[in-house]
Each structure stands twice: as structure tokens, then as C-alpha cells.
Enzyme design. Structure first.
Site, PDB file in Angstrom:
ATOM      1  N   HIS A 115       0.016   2.412 -23.635  1.00 22.04           N
ATOM      2  CA  HIS A 115      -0.199   1.440 -22.570  1.00 22.04           C
ATOM      3  C   HIS A 115      -1.581   1.705 -21.959  1.00 22.04           C
ATOM      4  O   HIS A 115      -1.919   2.846 -21.690  1.00 22.04           O
ATOM      5  CB  HIS A 115       0.890   1.597 -21.505  1.00 22.04           C
ATOM      6  CG  HIS A 115       0.765   0.623 -20.377  1.00 22.04           C
ATOM      7  ND1 HIS A 115       1.196  -0.682 -20.490  1.00 22.04           N
ATOM      8  CD2 HIS A 115       0.240   0.753 -19.132  1.00 22.04           C
ATOM      9  CE1 HIS A 115       0.956  -1.309 -19.348  1.00 22.04           C
ATOM     10  NE2 HIS A 115       0.373  -0.464 -18.520  1.00 22.04           N
ATOM     11  N   CYS A 172       6.776  -0.126 -20.021  1.00 24.67           N
ATOM     12  CA  CYS A 172       5.828   0.205 -21.099  1.00 24.67           C
ATOM     13  C   CYS A 172       5.310   1.651 -21.062  1.00 24.67           C
ATOM     14  O   CYS A 172       5.551   2.424 -21.973  1.00 24.67           O
ATOM     15  CB  CYS A 172       4.607  -0.714 -21.051  1.00 24.67           C
ATOM     16  SG  CYS A 172       5.000  -2.458 -21.013  1.00 24.67           S
ATOM     17  N   ASP A 187       6.374  -5.052 -28.227  1.00 23.17           N
ATOM     18  CA  ASP A 187       6.402  -4.925 -26.770  1.00 23.17           C
ATOM     19  C   ASP A 187       7.523  -5.771 -26.155  1.00 23.17           C
ATOM     20  O   ASP A 187       7.658  -6.956 -26.480  1.00 23.17           O
ATOM     21  CB  ASP A 187       5.043  -5.389 -26.218  1.00 23.17           C
ATOM     22  CG  ASP A 187       4.695  -4.726 -24.899  1.00 23.17           C
ATOM     23  OD1 ASP A 187       5.472  -3.870 -24.436  1.00 23.17           O
ATOM     24  OD2 ASP A 187       3.633  -5.059 -24.339  1.00 23.17           O
ATOM     25  N   ASP A 188       8.294  -5.170 -25.273  1.00 20.16           N
ATOM     26  CA  ASP A 188       9.341  -5.875 -24.525  1.00 20.16           C
ATOM     27  C   ASP A 188      10.359  -6.565 -25.440  1.00 20.16           C
ATOM     28  O   ASP A 188      10.919  -7.611 -25.084  1.00 20.16           O
ATOM     29  CB  ASP A 188       8.733  -6.913 -23.555  1.00 20.16           C
ATOM     30  CG  ASP A 188       8.006  -6.256 -22.389  1.00 20.16           C
ATOM     31  OD1 ASP A 188       7.625  -5.084 -22.505  1.00 20.16           O
ATOM     32  OD2 ASP A 188       7.819  -6.927 -21.351  1.00 20.16           O
TER      33      ASP A 188
END
Ligand SMILES: [Ca+2]
Ligand SMILES: [Ca+2]
Length: 496
Positions: free
Chosen positions: A131, A75, A35-36
Site C-alpha cells: 500500500h 489494505c 484489491d478489496d
């Protein structure tokens, strides 16, 4: 029972038998999401000090895409696009809501894990792949066969470690050294569960195991040993240009108008810039160590030879570049992500500089697993590049953030067009930080026109139920609306 019916039943049983013989011979898939995660990965060179030995080792035994980009810098839309094989501009999903199954047009769409299940795969998931909750405990059973732990933050301090952040002191906006056990982190726990699955999975049925890491998403908490990998001085800071936004259109601010993520100005004034950068890097290295636990298990269980590994990040993250922290932009720092394939059918040591999209993962896995192709996917198989990293691709990588705002990334250049018609153009070979906007320069007119041709032909407004990070623009009145609030031309940019 009539003879014809019996015959049909026998045939059906035989076909089923053949299908399972076929299926047993198919490669497994270990699908790792981070994530990210921007391009601050050792071999990607986005940050010269990033320590990620496990992801780099995976890249060595497979092929890494050095110019891979998300389809949305957020996301929910990025993951929806990847899992459905459709651009955000085709679904109208740009915000943190809606969950795509709530839309009649996509409620029955066969997503990647479902397609694999249809062809004999056992599908398992843990951590963050979709998500949100994927429609809740009952509905989510249709997405994957087996659901492991959710993961998430895990151990956290009683109070935020940093001063109150602007825009409501959001609980996720936090970072720093926090003494705890690595074993108490959500990402450790999902890895443990995934390792146990790998040790138990039967050799008679191929599997698709999806493991979704939460870090380096904020809050970035890590123990001292992960911070110690990085110097506690300003050499860790990314390069920034003081007046970088002077030549970016005002509309570029509308894409990240008012957010919980603080601006660079706030991190400087509160002595948090270096702390944030080191916290992010420490979290990147911690997550890399968990990827290492998964890859080690593939080796010890003997699964490595028959398991395709694909590792990707859902979008990047700014840590001060262009005056901001966070995502929601159409520049490389927000769109460039790791994308690595390894395992059967993949060249070792490949380094591909051709543009690639996360959207390409779905058709590539279909190719690698020898499944029937689908004509309704908007990505293109990366199989030619997995065999030969110099093989050309005719397509750029396209990122969209709300209707009308698109980034077109080719091997050397980036073109951006915002909904109000303003543009940017960069030569990444000469200007790797995208500091100098060449959009008004007549010498580049032809190249810019070529890039413009790739703007998505389908460009839907936000889908029903869209919310959070949604921006709309009405050209007739020159009015932009960010999360329900009108932005006027004269409004001061929040946080500057
Ligand atoms: Ca994300
Ligand atoms: Ca600039």
C-alpha cells in the site's frame, strides 16, 4: 595472495555456483493480488451470480481455500502482515499509515520478496502489492529488483457518475457504466507489462513476479459489456436482514464509525444500491479476465509446469450487508478472501474448508520452493492441505482491526471480541450470513470459551505514525477515539 585466502575465494565461488544451480531448479512464482476482493468469486459462492471463469479454472488446476481470511480488514495492515509474516497485533500497524520501513523495529525485516531474492530469485512487481509508494522511487529498489507500471484507475470520467456521497464526497466513492477502452485501464496496463516480462524472463534464474490488481476497489468503472454479465434487476442484491445490527454491540460501529464509504441507507435513498452491486461485480469479472491473460501466457510460454501461482485478495467488502458498504469489519464479508495455489507441488482440484490465513502464504511459498524455513513467521505452511485438502489444521483464522478487536474464525464458527469486552458468536453452518448473534446464549458458553483462548497474546497499541482508520479505547474512562475524535456513548451513529 595467501593460499588460505585463495582457497576461501575458490570455496566462495563454488558455493555461489551451487547456489545458482539450486536456484535454477527452483519453481517460479506468479503472485497475484486483488484489491478489496471479497468472496464474490464463482467457486467461492459468496455471490451466486459472480462470473469469474479464469480464477475458477485456476482453482481447478490447484487448491482453493474456501475458508481463508485476511489478518486485517484494510489494505495497508493486511498487506504488511502478509509480506512480513507478522500479525497486525505484533507490529501495531492497523491504519493506512505508517509504511512499516519507517519503524526502527521493522526497517530491516526481510520481507517475502527479499527472502526469495536472498535465495536466487529475480523479483519483479507491478500494480498494488504494497500500500502506498513503498518509501518512494529510491527506497523501493530494496523491496523488488524490477518495478513495472503502478496501474491504478486508468481511464475515468471527467466528473463523478453518482450523486455526492456523505462525508466530503470522496473522489474514490464512485461507480457505474463508463464508456472507455479496456486497454486504457490501469489493470490492463499492468497485465500487459507482466505478460511481456513472462515472455522475456530467462530460464536460468527463477522469478517472483508480483501483479497487484486495483479493481474491484472503488471507483468501480466498467464498460457495458461487463455490466451485461449481470441482470439489471434486484436479483443481484445480496441478502440483508433489516434489523441485523440490533444484536451487534454498539462498539461494532466504532470500527467503521465515520468513513467515505456510504451506508446502505444512503445507497437506497439515492437509488445506488443495485448500481454499486453491479459495478462491483462487473469489476470483479473484468479483473478475472486480466488474470486470464496472465494464466494464458504461462501456458503459451511453457512456464506453467514450473511456476507456482498464488492468488489472493487483501480483504473483503460489504455491499449492503449489516447496513454498510466497505471494509473495516470483523465479519466474513470483510475478512473472507480468495486464496488459491496452483502449480508444482499442489494437488489439482483441492477444496479446503479448514481455516487459512493470508499470513500462511509466506511459509507456504518457502515450503513449496524448498527454501530454508524461518522461525520468525507467525503463519503456518499450508503444505499439508496442498497435498490433501482434508488435512486438519489446529489453528483458526484471526483478523484484528485496531488493538483489542479480534475475530476468530474456525471451520464452523466465528467469535468476535471488541476492545470494550462486548462479544459476538455465530454458527456459520446454520447461519451463513452471520445474522444471529449467539454470544449471550448459555448453550454455547463452552464453545465460546474455546474460541476466546485464541485471542492474540501480543496485542500492541497503534505503532508510531499510525493514521487513517485508527481506533483506540481506554477502558478506565470508557472512551473510544476514532481518527483523533472522541466517540461518546450517546453519540448518534453517523449515516444512520
Ligand atoms: Ca484493499
Ligand atoms: Ca444480527
Amino acid at each position: 595472495m595467501k593460499i588460505a585466502t585463495r582457497l576461501l575465494l575458490c570455496l566462495a565461488a563454488l558455493t555461489g555456483c551451487f547456489e545458482s544451480v539450486h536456484a535454477a531448479a527452483r519453481p517460479n512464482i506468479l503472485f497475484i493480488a486483488i484489491d478489496d476482493q471479497n468472496d464474490w468469486i464463482g467457486h467461492l459462492g459468496g455471490h451466486p451470480q459472480a462470473v469469474t471463469p479464469n480464477i475458477d479454472a485456476l482453482a481447478k488446476r490447484g487448491t482453493s481455500f474456501l475458508n481463508a481470511h485476511c489478518q486485517a480488514p484494510l489494505c495497508n495492515p493486511s498487506r504488511t502482515s502478509l509480506m512480513l509474516g507478522l500479525r497486525p497485533t505484533t507490529t501495531g500497524i492497523y491504519g493506512l499509515a505508517p509504511w512499516f520501513r519507517t519503524l526502527p523495529e521493522w526497517s530491516g525485516r526481510v520481507a517475502l520478496p527479499q527472502y526469495l531474492k536472498l535465495h536466487g530469485y529475480k523479483t519483479l512487481t507491478t500494480g498494488k502489492i504494497y500500500h502506498g509508494g513503498a518509501g518512494g522511487p529510491k527506497a523501493r529498489a530494496q523491496e523488488f529488483d524490477v518495478w513495472g507500471p503502478n496501474g491504478g484507475i486508468g481511464a475515468k470520467p471527467d466528473q463523478k457518475l453518482i450523486p455526492p456521497t456523505p462525508g466530503g464526497n470522496h473522489p474514490l466513492m464512485d461507480w457505474g457504466v463508463f464508456p472507455h477502452r479496456d486497454e486504457d485501464k490501469g489493470d490492463w496496463q499492468i497485465t500487459t507489462w507482466a505478460v511481456e516480462q513472462l515472455q522475456q524472463l530467462s530460464a536460468n534464474q527463477p522469478f517472483f513476479l508480483a501483479v497487484g490488481y486495483f479493481l474491484p476497489h472503488v471507483p468501480c468503472y466498467a464498460t457495458q459489456k461487463w455490466f451485461d454479465l449481470y441482470p439489471d434487476d434486484d436479483s443481484v442484491l445480496p441478502k440483508v436482514l433489516a434489523d441485523d445490527r440490533d444484536d451487534t454491540p454498539r462498539f461494532s460501529w466504532y470500527l467503521h464509525w465515520d468513513l467515505p464509504e456510504p451506508r446502505l441507507k444512503w445507497t437506497r435513498e439515492n437509488h445506488q444500491w443495485r448500481n454499486l452491486v453491479r459495478s462491483y461485480l462487473a469489476s470483479v469479472s473484468f479483473t478475472d479476465s486480466q488474470v486470464g491473460r496472465l494464466l494464458d501466457t504461462l501456458e503459451t510460454t511453457g512456464l506453467a509446469d514450473n511456476t507456482i501461482v498464488v492468488l489472493w485478495g487483501d480483504h473483503g467488502w460489504h455491499l449492503g450487508e449489516k447496513g454498510i458498504t466497505g471494509k473495516n469489519t470483523l465479519w466474513d464479508r470483510s475478512t473472507r478472501v480468495p486464496l488459491v495455489f496452483a502449480g508444482p507441488g499442489v494437488d489439482k482440484g483441492g477444496r479446503c474448508t479448514q481455516p487459512a490465513e493470508l499470513l500462511d502464504i509466506y511459509p507456504t511459498l518457502i515450503d513449496l520452493c524448498g527454501l530454508p524455513p524461518r522461525k520468525d513467521l507467525e503463519g503456518h505452511s499450508l503444505m499439508p492441505q496442498l497435498k490433501n485438502d482434508r488435512a486438519k489444521r489446529p489453528w483458526p483464522a484471526i483478523t484484528s482491526h485496531n488493538q483489542g478487536n479480534h475475530g476468530i474464525r474456525t471451520e464452523r464458527h466465528r467469535y468476535i471480541r471488541y476492545a470494550d469486552g462486548t462479544e459476538e458468536f455465530y454458527d456459520l453452518q446454520r447461519d451463513p450470513n452471520e445474522w444471529h448473534n449467539l454470544a449471550g446464549d448459555p448453550r454455547h458458553e463452552k464453545l465460546i470459551a474455546e474460541h476466546r483462548q485464541w485471542l492474540p497474546k501480543i496485542d500492541l497499541p497503534p505503532a508510531r505514525g499510525s493514521a487513517s482508520r485508527v481506533l483506540t479505547y481506554d477502558a478506565a474512562t470508557d472512551q473510544a477515539v476514532w481518527e483523533g475524535k472522541t466517540i461518546r456513548r450517546g453519540d448518534p451513529i453517523p449515516g444512520l
